[in-house]
Write a protein that holds these residues in place. Structure first.
Motif, short mmCIF file in Angstrom:
data_model
loop_
_atom_site.label_atom_id
_atom_site.label_comp_id
_atom_site.label_asym_id
_atom_site.label_seq_id
_atom_site.Cartn_x
_atom_site.Cartn_y
_atom_site.Cartn_z
N TYR A 18 2.40 -3.01 -21.44
CA TYR A 18 3.14 -2.22 -22.71
C TYR A 18 2.42 -0.62 -22.71
O TYR A 18 2.99 0.22 -23.30
CB TYR A 18 3.29 -3.12 -23.77
N ASP A 19 1.02 -0.64 -22.23
CA ASP A 19 0.40 0.52 -22.62
C ASP A 19 1.13 1.78 -21.66
O ASP A 19 1.09 2.79 -21.88
CB ASP A 19 -1.20 0.62 -22.16
N TYR A 20 1.38 1.22 -20.43
CA TYR A 20 1.91 2.05 -19.48
C TYR A 20 3.38 2.46 -20.04
O TYR A 20 4.07 3.48 -19.97
CB TYR A 20 1.96 1.47 -18.15
N THR A 21 4.21 1.43 -20.29
CA THR A 21 5.61 1.40 -20.74
C THR A 21 5.83 2.42 -21.87
O THR A 21 6.58 3.23 -22.09
CB THR A 21 6.21 0.11 -20.86
N ILE A 22 5.00 2.15 -22.94
CA ILE A 22 5.02 2.77 -24.35
C ILE A 22 4.21 4.20 -24.33
O ILE A 22 4.74 5.12 -24.68
CB ILE A 22 4.84 1.99 -25.53
N GLY A 35 2.45 5.46 -21.61
CA GLY A 35 2.07 6.39 -20.31
C GLY A 35 0.73 6.11 -20.04
O GLY A 35 0.19 6.99 -18.98
N ASP A 36 -0.17 5.16 -20.29
CA ASP A 36 -1.31 4.84 -19.60
C ASP A 36 -1.27 4.47 -18.37
O ASP A 36 -0.67 3.49 -18.11
CB ASP A 36 -2.17 3.93 -20.71
N TYR A 37 -2.41 5.02 -17.48
CA TYR A 37 -2.20 4.67 -16.02
C TYR A 37 -3.09 3.53 -15.65
O TYR A 37 -2.91 3.22 -14.67
CB TYR A 37 -2.72 5.97 -15.36
N GLY A 38 -3.67 2.71 -16.56
CA GLY A 38 -4.41 1.54 -16.22
C GLY A 38 -3.65 0.71 -15.29
O GLY A 38 -4.27 -0.01 -14.44
N PHE A 39 -2.27 0.28 -15.53
CA PHE A 39 -1.65 -0.49 -14.85
C PHE A 39 -1.51 -0.25 -13.51
O PHE A 39 -1.59 -1.17 -12.49
CB PHE A 39 -0.13 -0.30 -15.38
N GLN A 79 0.27 11.02 -25.79
CA GLN A 79 -0.99 10.12 -25.27
C GLN A 79 -1.44 10.82 -23.83
O GLN A 79 -2.82 11.06 -23.68
CB GLN A 79 -0.57 8.91 -24.93
N ARG A 80 -0.76 11.20 -23.15
CA ARG A 80 -1.25 11.81 -21.79
C ARG A 80 -1.95 13.31 -21.89
O ARG A 80 -2.91 13.69 -21.22
CB ARG A 80 -0.17 11.88 -20.86
N LYS A 81 -1.40 14.00 -22.77
CA LYS A 81 -1.92 15.26 -23.32
C LYS A 81 -3.43 14.92 -23.92
O LYS A 81 -4.28 15.80 -23.59
CB LYS A 81 -1.13 16.01 -24.46
N ALA A 82 -3.46 14.06 -24.71
CA ALA A 82 -4.71 13.93 -25.41
C ALA A 82 -5.67 13.24 -24.08
O ALA A 82 -7.13 13.81 -24.01
CB ALA A 82 -4.89 12.69 -26.23
N GLN A 83 -5.36 12.46 -23.38
CA GLN A 83 -6.41 11.92 -22.02
C GLN A 83 -6.60 13.18 -21.39
O GLN A 83 -7.59 13.44 -20.63
CB GLN A 83 -5.29 10.82 -21.36
N ALA A 84 -5.67 14.05 -21.02
CA ALA A 84 -5.80 15.26 -20.03
C ALA A 84 -6.91 16.13 -20.85
O ALA A 84 -7.75 16.67 -19.97
CB ALA A 84 -4.56 15.97 -19.79
N PRO A 103 12.09 3.00 -20.55
CA PRO A 103 12.71 2.29 -19.84
C PRO A 103 12.52 2.51 -18.41
O PRO A 103 12.39 1.56 -17.43
CB PRO A 103 14.30 2.48 -20.11
N ALA A 104 12.34 3.63 -17.92
CA ALA A 104 12.11 4.11 -16.54
C ALA A 104 10.56 3.61 -16.07
O ALA A 104 10.62 3.22 -14.98
CB ALA A 104 12.15 5.65 -16.44
N ARG A 105 9.61 3.72 -17.17
CA ARG A 105 8.50 3.06 -16.84
C ARG A 105 8.40 1.58 -16.73
O ARG A 105 7.66 1.23 -15.74
CB ARG A 105 7.28 3.64 -17.84
N LEU A 106 9.16 0.83 -17.37
CA LEU A 106 9.35 -0.28 -17.18
C LEU A 106 10.03 -0.83 -16.14
O LEU A 106 9.49 -1.95 -15.13
CB LEU A 106 9.85 -1.22 -18.35
N ALA A 107 10.69 -0.03 -15.78
CA ALA A 107 11.54 -0.26 -14.35
C ALA A 107 10.57 -0.15 -13.29
O ALA A 107 10.49 -0.81 -12.01
CB ALA A 107 12.67 0.48 -14.12
#
Length: 340
Positions: free
Chosen positions: A65-69, A71-75, A221-226, A291-295
């Motif tokens: 769910y971190d990746y789905t919601i 966008g965290d890349y840990g998955f 989230q991704r902007k903060a990580q970058a 939805p695209a990330r969960l797919a």
């Protein structure tokens, strides 16, 4: 007492919802009592571990769910390196038993985190999708609220599926480890399938502005990580390139017969094919919507399953040709490998 327990659960949920905090827990647990050095050789390129004792994929549902919601890349750190670590396991029996039951004596009782903690929890406060935060972002109508509640219920059921795949006994052999790995992946596939339909339904009910706000959860989230210099996904490739096949060591330790060499080559070929499959299957990493990330996670998990199955079959075929002494020698390879 119930209020105190609930408050503790909420605090634990807030802690475990942080990928960095989970990585620290996993790293400490993976290396507790391990003799091979400060960084285990089966460590992921971004610092995580796919195997913690007998458990494959600690905190699996959080990664989903971190990746789905968010966008965290840990998955995407999971890949061929974890199959390799399943074949050449880094833990001995004494290491493994400490993860399933506390010892009466010895420091491992206090240093090894039980795998049950890393298998997730079916409590909404801990393991479910962040329904309240999604609601704050989209400000749902009454009809949308019903769909959001449906998604929340499905997420709890999905978490329970993954939790039920938590190991309850130690797998002492390489075939046993890959069997446990396959079971865990299959549970994750079932969990994703349970969540996909209600997530798609909710997203279809949103207007364009609501969709933009929902999508922005991951974008922010991704902007903060970058901005912190956090690396993007490598799809498990960085770890895989450091893991060479220990052909010389196998030859020296096992002194295989011609028939065993043939079976070993079949295993090596299956392993190489699995590595190629997983390296190629990185599409969807930068999907723009939940939805695209969960797919994308569903596709990736399916490829992982298709990669593990033939390796497991080849490994079982090879293992069946070994004597007890050869099996012991084979199992010692991973425990004595050093971090590169």
């Amino acid at each position: 007492m119930n209020a105190l327990s609930h408050g503790r659960a909420l605090r634990n949920g807030a802690l475990l919802s942080n990928p960095a905090a989970r990585a620290q827990i996993v790293g400490a647990a993976a290396l507790a009592g391990w003799h091979g050095g400060h960084d285990g050789w089966w460590r992921h390129g971004r610092g995580g571990y796919g195997w913690v004792g007998p458990l494959f994929w600690p905190f699996a549902y959080y990664d989903l769910y971190d990746y789905t919601i968010w966008g965290d890349y840990g998955f995407w750190d999971y890949g061929y390196g974890d199959i390799y670590a399943g074949i050449f396991g880094p833990y001995g029996y004494d290491d493994l038993t400490g993860y399933l039951a506390p010892r009466r004596h010895g420091r491992r009782q206090t240093t090894v985190a039980p795998v049950s903690r890393m298998c997730g929890d079916d409590s909404r406060a801990i393991a479910g999708l962040p329904i309240d935060q999604i609601a704050q972002a989209i400000e749902p109508t009454e009809a949308q609220r019903a769909a959001l509640d449906e998604l929340g219920t499905a997420s709890i059921q999905a978490a329970r599926i993954i939790q039920d795949a938590c190991p309850t006994q130690v797998a002492l052999t390489a075939p046993g480890r890959l069997a446990a790995m396959q079971q865990r992946i299959e549970a994750m596939i079932s969990a994703v399938a349970m969540v996909r339909t209600p997530l798609d339904k909710l997203y279809a009910l949103l207007d364009d502005e609501q969709k933009a706000r929902f999508n922005a959860l991951a974008e922010d989230q991704r902007k903060a990580q970058a901005s912190k210099g956090a690396p993007s996904s490598t799809c498990g490739v960085d770890q895989a390139v450091t893991l060479s096949w220990p052909a010389d060591e196998i030859e020296t330790r096992l002194q295989p017969t011609d028939a065993q060499r043939s079976a070993l080559q079949t295993l090596r070929d299956a392993s190489a094919k699995a590595a190629d499959m997983l390296k190629a299957a990185c599409e969807g990493v930068d999907a723009a919507t939940p939805p695209a990330r969960l797919a994308a996670t569903a596709r990736r998990l399916d490829v992982m399953l298709q990669a593990v199955k033939p390796v497991r079959a080849a490994l079982e075929g090879f293992y069946a040709t070994l004597s007890d002494e050869q099996k012991a020698q084979f199992e010692a390879i991973g425990r004595q490998r050093t971090a590169s």
